[in-house]
Design an enzyme around this catalytic site. Structure first.
Site, short mmCIF file in Angstrom:
data_model
loop_
_atom_site.label_atom_id
_atom_site.label_comp_id
_atom_site.label_asym_id
_atom_site.label_seq_id
_atom_site.Cartn_x
_atom_site.Cartn_y
_atom_site.Cartn_z
N HIS B 81 0.84 -1.21 0.00
CA HIS B 81 0.00 0.00 0.00
C HIS B 81 0.87 1.25 0.00
O HIS B 81 1.85 1.31 0.72
CB HIS B 81 -0.88 -0.03 1.25
N GLY B 161 5.69 20.57 12.52
CA GLY B 161 6.86 19.75 12.77
C GLY B 161 8.08 20.24 12.03
O GLY B 161 8.07 21.32 11.44
N GLY B 170 8.97 8.99 9.16
CA GLY B 170 8.43 9.51 7.91
C GLY B 170 7.51 10.68 8.23
O GLY B 170 7.66 11.33 9.27
#
Lengths: 290, 290
Positions: B81, B161, B170
């Protein structure tokens, strides 16, 4: 998730401060969904309808009932609705993923708790200890005013609590009952005789469906006739089947259905049949709903 | 009661011990309804679907995400995916009594929290800060492996962030989207060309309904053709209307509908139209359900 529904009927429908205190007791630290709090001044009665996990519903019901018997004095109570106690009647209604046995445990735990507080308690419906106690109407017959005498009779000894009349609290009925669906269908006619014919097609006692109680009423404001029904076992005799039968019986007489009302709480499971019948969605699982 | 739904997609679908730890973090002291936890080994991905009051959903999502970025190392991740982060994508979906603004507040609070933990975060769908960030596909294009480079470009600076690639976590996409209804209708035919004609009748781009995406597929196991649809605005283009159109289009070609499937979570509000259309129950309020 297990969901149980409770409908706590208390004999106070006028004094909003007291009703607010009872609501606060119910909600204290609880994770309950309040569905309705319905106070009626003429009835002098409030119905608290709420749902949640069985343990939470039991604890909330205890808190609410304890507060109600503290605040309400039945010896001063007047009101149009039949009643026998400060906490008058408390049905527990299985809603989702909950067996009748689990609901019965909750009702018995609540009954024992109230009995422990000195309130005479009768179990009714699926919690009844004798056939004569299945029906609320039979237990409550004579109302509060008759209980000082009624309770002295062996056959009306309470199931929990003291075996004698308590003037302040009166007595309480609790138990478990299957969810009803209250379905009203309004017809575009003011001819009551047509309504009476249609009632016969669906009502159990006149050859119609099992689990359907029905009457035809005139609704003068709307110039309509209403078929007013209780479906007492919606899994066996579902909403859509009764609706479709009334629709075809009505249309064959050259009349249309104007609209439908479903009154009060409806178990979400009752909608599963709609998904299957109308949308052919046979695999639908109510757990998919959010 | 306000209800918000969250679908937290994390990049771990094989290690059951880790998935269990994440579930525990989610449930810790929470009053959430877990609707589904769906792990796929080929995808190496788990989707946690849960609902509850907005504040509870936010707190549960934070606990789950914190645990996921602690346990998952994306530098070792493989799976079929598309993905870009340990916590890959987190849509918040308004379910009941909740405005888009309230849901956006939850998404932004979650994004700021994750950013504070050192994870680059992008807002998408209704939370997107730029038109190019509306679509998950666009943000995630190139997947995890491309982000060390992608993030250095001004147009792919994260919304929260650090402005640099973090190999372990990630990046994460979060936002608010309207609930979809995934509706499949199976026809009693194996002639795909009939399916393709019927798709044209309902699909927005070929003159059908707004808010309907549809394709026709062969289902060889069942020897049927399926009309597979997403209804993207079920309030405006409701299930029953699309169903009835497909029913009449199918029947006019001498074919019947075999059955219908509704896949995944379904907002309870989507059933209100069924009550109105099929049962003429115009006054029904979903708050009556329990």
């Amino acid at each position: 998730m297990k969901v149980l529904l409770a409908e706590v009927n208390v004999s106070e429908g006028r004094n909003l401060a007291l009703i607010r205190e009872m609501k606060s007791a119910l909600m204290e630290g609880a994770v309950l969904r309040i569905m309705e709090i319905n106070s009626d001044k003429d009835h002098n009665r409030t119905v608290f309808t709420f749902s949640g996990e069985p343990e939470e519903v039991l604890e909330g019901t205890k808190r609410l009932a304890k507060k109600a018997i503290e605040l309400i004095d039945m010896s001063n109570h007047t009101g149009a609705h039949p009643r026998m106690g400060a906490v008058d009647v408390v049905p527990f209604i299985p809603a989702r993923d909950i067996t009748q046995e689990e609901a019965l445990e909750v009702a018995k735990a609540f009954g024992a708790f109230l009995g422990g507080l000195g309130v005479p308690v009768y179990y009714y419906e699926d919690a009844a200890t004798k056939p004569e106690r299945k029906s609320l109407v039979d237990i409550r017959r004579g109302e509060y005013e008759s209980f000082a005498v009624k309770m002295t009779k062996e056959e009306w000894r309470p199931d929990e609590g003291p075996f004698e009349f308590v003037a302040k609290s009166g007595a309480t009925v609790t138990g478990v009952r299957f969810p009803l669906v209250a379905l009203n269908i309004n017809l575009r006619t003011d001819d009551l005789s047509v309504g009476k014919q249609i009632v016969k097609a669906v009502r159990a006692v006149t050859g119609g469906y099992q689990n359907v109680r029905a009457i035809a009423l005139e609704i003068p404001d709307k110039k309509m006739v209403q078929i007013s029904m209780n479906l007492t076992q919606y899994q066996k005799t579902p909403i859509h089947r009764v609706f479709e039968t009334i629709k075809s019986e009505t249309e064959s007489r050259g009349i249309l259905i104007a609209d439908t009302e479903i009154v009060g709480p409806v178990p979400v499971m009752a909608l599963e049949d709609l998904m299957k019948f109308y949308l052919r969605c046979y695999s639908f699982n109510m757990e998919q709903l959010y």
